[in-house]
Structure formats: C-alpha cells, structure tokens
Scaffold this motif. Structure first.
Motif, mmCIF file in Angstrom:
data_model
loop_
_atom_site.group_PDB
_atom_site.id
_atom_site.type_symbol
_atom_site.label_atom_id
_atom_site.label_comp_id
_atom_site.label_asym_id
_atom_site.label_seq_id
_atom_site.Cartn_x
_atom_site.Cartn_y
_atom_site.Cartn_z
ATOM 1 N N ARG A 257 -13.442 -3.416 -0.160
ATOM 2 C CA ARG A 257 -12.572 -3.495 -1.338
ATOM 3 C C ARG A 257 -11.265 -4.196 -0.987
ATOM 4 O O ARG A 257 -10.751 -5.010 -1.772
ATOM 5 C CB ARG A 257 -12.308 -2.089 -1.873
ATOM 6 C CG ARG A 257 -11.261 -1.978 -2.974
ATOM 7 C CD ARG A 257 -11.651 -2.693 -4.234
ATOM 8 N NE ARG A 257 -10.717 -2.405 -5.320
ATOM 9 C CZ ARG A 257 -10.604 -3.133 -6.412
ATOM 10 N NH1 ARG A 257 -11.383 -4.202 -6.588
ATOM 11 N NH2 ARG A 257 -9.742 -2.805 -7.355
ATOM 12 N N LEU A 258 -10.730 -3.911 0.187
ATOM 13 C CA LEU A 258 -9.493 -4.547 0.618
ATOM 14 C C LEU A 258 -9.671 -6.062 0.742
ATOM 15 O O LEU A 258 -8.811 -6.835 0.317
ATOM 16 C CB LEU A 258 -9.036 -3.962 1.958
ATOM 17 C CG LEU A 258 -8.622 -2.488 1.970
ATOM 18 C CD1 LEU A 258 -8.336 -2.033 3.400
ATOM 19 C CD2 LEU A 258 -7.402 -2.254 1.084
ATOM 20 N N ASP B 176 -11.750 1.842 2.600
ATOM 21 C CA ASP B 176 -12.759 0.941 2.032
ATOM 22 C C ASP B 176 -12.376 -0.507 2.339
ATOM 23 O O ASP B 176 -11.680 -1.162 1.564
ATOM 24 C CB ASP B 176 -12.858 1.169 0.522
ATOM 25 C CG ASP B 176 -13.989 0.380 -0.137
ATOM 26 O OD1 ASP B 176 -14.568 -0.497 0.541
ATOM 27 O OD2 ASP B 176 -14.276 0.642 -1.314
ATOM 28 N N LEU C 174 -9.753 -7.680 -2.734
ATOM 29 C CA LEU C 174 -8.426 -7.713 -3.361
ATOM 30 C C LEU C 174 -7.524 -8.753 -2.711
ATOM 31 O O LEU C 174 -6.792 -9.479 -3.404
ATOM 32 C CB LEU C 174 -7.778 -6.329 -3.283
ATOM 33 C CG LEU C 174 -8.196 -5.318 -4.343
ATOM 34 C CD1 LEU C 174 -7.562 -3.958 -4.044
ATOM 35 C CD2 LEU C 174 -7.787 -5.780 -5.740
ATOM 36 N N ALA D 63 -7.497 1.145 -4.946
ATOM 37 C CA ALA D 63 -8.065 0.820 -3.641
ATOM 38 C C ALA D 63 -7.705 1.920 -2.663
ATOM 39 O O ALA D 63 -6.822 2.747 -2.933
ATOM 40 C CB ALA D 63 -7.567 -0.524 -3.134
ATOM 41 N N LEU E 5 -1.239 -0.841 -4.312
ATOM 42 C CA LEU E 5 -2.509 -0.143 -4.226
ATOM 43 C C LEU E 5 -2.297 1.344 -4.446
ATOM 44 O O LEU E 5 -1.359 1.932 -3.917
ATOM 45 C CB LEU E 5 -3.165 -0.359 -2.855
ATOM 46 C CG LEU E 5 -3.437 -1.789 -2.413
ATOM 47 C CD1 LEU E 5 -4.288 -1.781 -1.143
ATOM 48 C CD2 LEU E 5 -4.103 -2.599 -3.507
ATOM 49 N N HIS F 21 -3.452 -1.726 -8.491
ATOM 50 C CA HIS F 21 -4.882 -1.871 -8.249
ATOM 51 C C HIS F 21 -5.401 -0.599 -7.595
ATOM 52 O O HIS F 21 -4.744 -0.031 -6.709
ATOM 53 C CB HIS F 21 -5.162 -3.054 -7.320
ATOM 54 C CG HIS F 21 -4.504 -4.330 -7.738
ATOM 55 N ND1 HIS F 21 -5.120 -5.248 -8.572
ATOM 56 C CD2 HIS F 21 -3.269 -4.846 -7.438
ATOM 57 C CE1 HIS F 21 -4.306 -6.278 -8.753
ATOM 58 N NE2 HIS F 21 -3.183 -6.052 -8.079
ATOM 59 N N THR G 268 0.869 -1.168 0.000
ATOM 60 C CA THR G 268 0.000 0.000 0.000
ATOM 61 C C THR G 268 0.913 1.227 0.000
ATOM 62 O O THR G 268 1.989 1.212 0.599
ATOM 63 C CB THR G 268 -0.922 0.033 1.232
ATOM 64 O OG1 THR G 268 -0.159 0.348 2.400
ATOM 65 C CG2 THR G 268 -1.616 -1.308 1.429
#
Length: 341
Positions: free
Chosen positions: A70-71, A67, A74, A63, A32, A61, A8
């Motif tokens: 969504r995590l 959220d 994924l 993201a 991300l 991706h 991330t």
C-alpha cells in the motif's frame, strides 16, 4: 512549483503541528492515517479542507506502516518531495506491555517505508523521527555521537529505525536524516503521557472535578521542550544541503517532580495535598537523566529551543483549564505571546 510533503502519523501531536507549519509555507500536504471504527483526527480538524475544492492542499489517505505494498502504491501516486515518518506506537510505558507491536510499527515500519521509497524509485528527502529514548542509560548530556543504550522496547525499536535510516542513506545514497528529539510537549499531547496527565489533572482538581493525581517515579530527569518548535527543526533538517542527524533539545534539566510542583503552583494549589504515589505507574527500568546537547542544530540549522521549563508548564495547564470550559474540546490555538519575542 508547489512542494509536496507526506506525513505519517499526521493525526498525532507532532503530525498536526507539522501539517500546520507546512501548509503555512505553501506546501501541498498528504497525511497517512489508519482505518479505525472511530475518528482520531481531532488534532487536525481545524485544518480540514474539502477535497472537492480545487484549492485544497491537505489530503488524507488510509494506510498503515505494516502494509508495504500500500505504501508503494501511494508513494507512486503522490510523488512527495519530502516524507516525514512520525508514525508508530509512541509511548515508552506501553512498549513494555506491547513490545512486539512496538517493534513492528516503529522499527520495521520505518524499514518498510524506506524500502517503499527505494522500490518506487522516488527522489525525495526522508525524515525519521528518532528519540532520546535510544540513549537510555547513557550519561548526560547526550549528543549525536553519544553511545546509544536503550532501556525500553520503545528505545530499542527507535534505534533499529535510526540505524536503518543511516544504512539507506549510506548504502543507497538517499537524502535520509534522523532527528533525535528529546521530550517535546504541548496541549495536544496524549492524555496518557506524563506531562499531559499532570496538566489535565491539575486543571480538574482546580475545577473541583478531582482530588488526587496518581504518579509513579517523580525523580526522573527530563529535557522538555515545546512541540511546535521541534517540528520546525524537522523541516529545517530536510532543507539542509547535506543529510545529517541532529539532536533537538533545550539543554535544561527538569525533573518530573519539578513539572508537578510548577503545575500545581501555577494553579494556586499545594501539590503535596493532591499527589499520591501508585506503584502501577513504575516501569521495569528507568533511563538515566536525559539532557540533550543541540549545539550542532544551533550551528548548522540555526535552531534553538525558546520555550521550556515553567513556561511550558503554564501553557499546558492553561490550555487544559480552558478546555474544561469548552465541553472538553482540544485546545488548538497557541498562546497569545507565541512566538516569543
């Protein structure tokens, strides 16, 4: 078997260097990034790979750490072996203006990601980017067992995420670690951070494009290292036999004034002729001297900082000077003498 990592904050300073490192080690890397009306991927453009190419090992991706659903989706799709959480509002000064947003992305963001890992029943190793800002007013030198006394909303948010990581490690048996990183800089540092603000201003003054550098407190003591070395320390933490938290630092004190003087001297300029004080850059509170003790990382991970002080300043000033001659493009190559002998 190819190992798979998720980063991330891959478009940031640390994320870009970590992606380079993991790709060089043969990983498949997933990153991300938040949706935006503008592209913010300049730090990783040199790593771009066509997703249609069967040999591609870098995937991005959309993201956001706000959220969780969504995590979870994924994580179930990617199935990473390692997760590096480097996302969130990362500027101490900005956290005084945006305390709620900082808490949401840094503090709660880490909890959402940890909970997503648990919900997805994912067997992976998790790295949390903790910060020396958690120490705040604690006396130096600061170690893993030093009491935390954050003096900014950013430091408080990082401490919340740090404690949550410990809870998920001890409560759910996750391989979850926190790297308590002291300041680490590079030519990819954001332009609003003090070190890059200085190096960029010096390059512009040297080129005749500016006359002055406006600064706040010059007396702050920091422990500044080189970002590419610190991301290797992150990776080493996730290769350990048992999860544990580690301080990464140089152990050397260097004031903001020292950094400014070294930058101007490297450019052949008199800093006193160009530096002005501006109260707008003063913060409501200032942390104590921040000097880290990374002896545990040295013993258990074999990690020690090699680049710091004037050498770090030279790398950053030279990079910004070179960038001025290349239409402002971000300098991404490491210095010719990297790694140090």
């Amino acid at each position: 078997m190819t190992r798979r990592a998720l980063i991330t904050g891959i478009t940031g300073q640390d994320g870009s260097y970590l992606a380079e490192l993991l790709l060089a080690k043969g990983y498949e890397v997933h990153g991300l990034r938040r949706r935006s009306s503008t592209f913010n991927s300049v730090r990783i453009e040199h790593l771009y790979q066509d997703p249609r190419d069967p040999g591609t090992r870098l995937f991005l991706h959309y993201a956001d750490l706000t959220d969780e659903s969504r995590l979870i989706r994924l994580l179930r799709r990617i199935q990473p072996d390692e997760i590096y959480n480097l996302a969130g509002q990362s500027h101490v000064g900005v956290s005084f203006d945006e305390p709620e947003y900082t808490a949401d992305t840094v503090g709660l963001g880490a909890v959402r990601l940890l909970e997503a890992i648990r919900t997805a029943d994912l067997d992976c190793r998790y790295y949390q980017a903790s910060s020396s800002a958690m120490y705040g007013t604690a006396p130096a030198p600061q170690r893993e067992d030093t009491a935390f006394r954050p003096s900014s909303p950013y430091g408080a948010a990082k401490l919340y995420a740090h404690n949550a990581t410990t809870i998920y490690r001890e409560g759910y048996g996750m391989f979850a670690v926190s790297g308590i990183l002291f300041n680490h800089e590079s030519p990819r540092r954001g332009e609003t951070f003090v070190t890059r603000k200085v190096s960029r201003a010096v390059a512009r003054i040297q080129a005749g494009l500016a006359d002055y550098l406006y600064m706040g407190n010059l007396d702050g003591i920091r422990d500044w290292g080189y970002a590419p070395e610190y991301v290797e320390g992150m990776w080493r933490m996730l290769q350990a036999d048992q999860p544990s938290d580690y301080v990464l630092a140089t152990g050397k004190s260097f004031s903001v004034r020292d950094f400014v003087i070294a930058a101007f001297e490297h450019a052949g300029l008199d800093w006193e002729k160009h530096v002005r004080t501006d109260e707008r850059y003063l913060r409501p509170t200032e942390p104590s001297a921040q000097i880290g003790d990374a002896s545990k990382a040295g013993r258990e991970l074999g990690w020690t900082a090699q680049v710091y002080g004037k050498r770090l300043v030279e790398i950053m000033v030279d990079a910004d000077a070179a960038a001025l001659g290349h239409e402002g493009k971000l300098w991404v190559d490491r210095p010719r003498d990297w790694p140090p002998a």
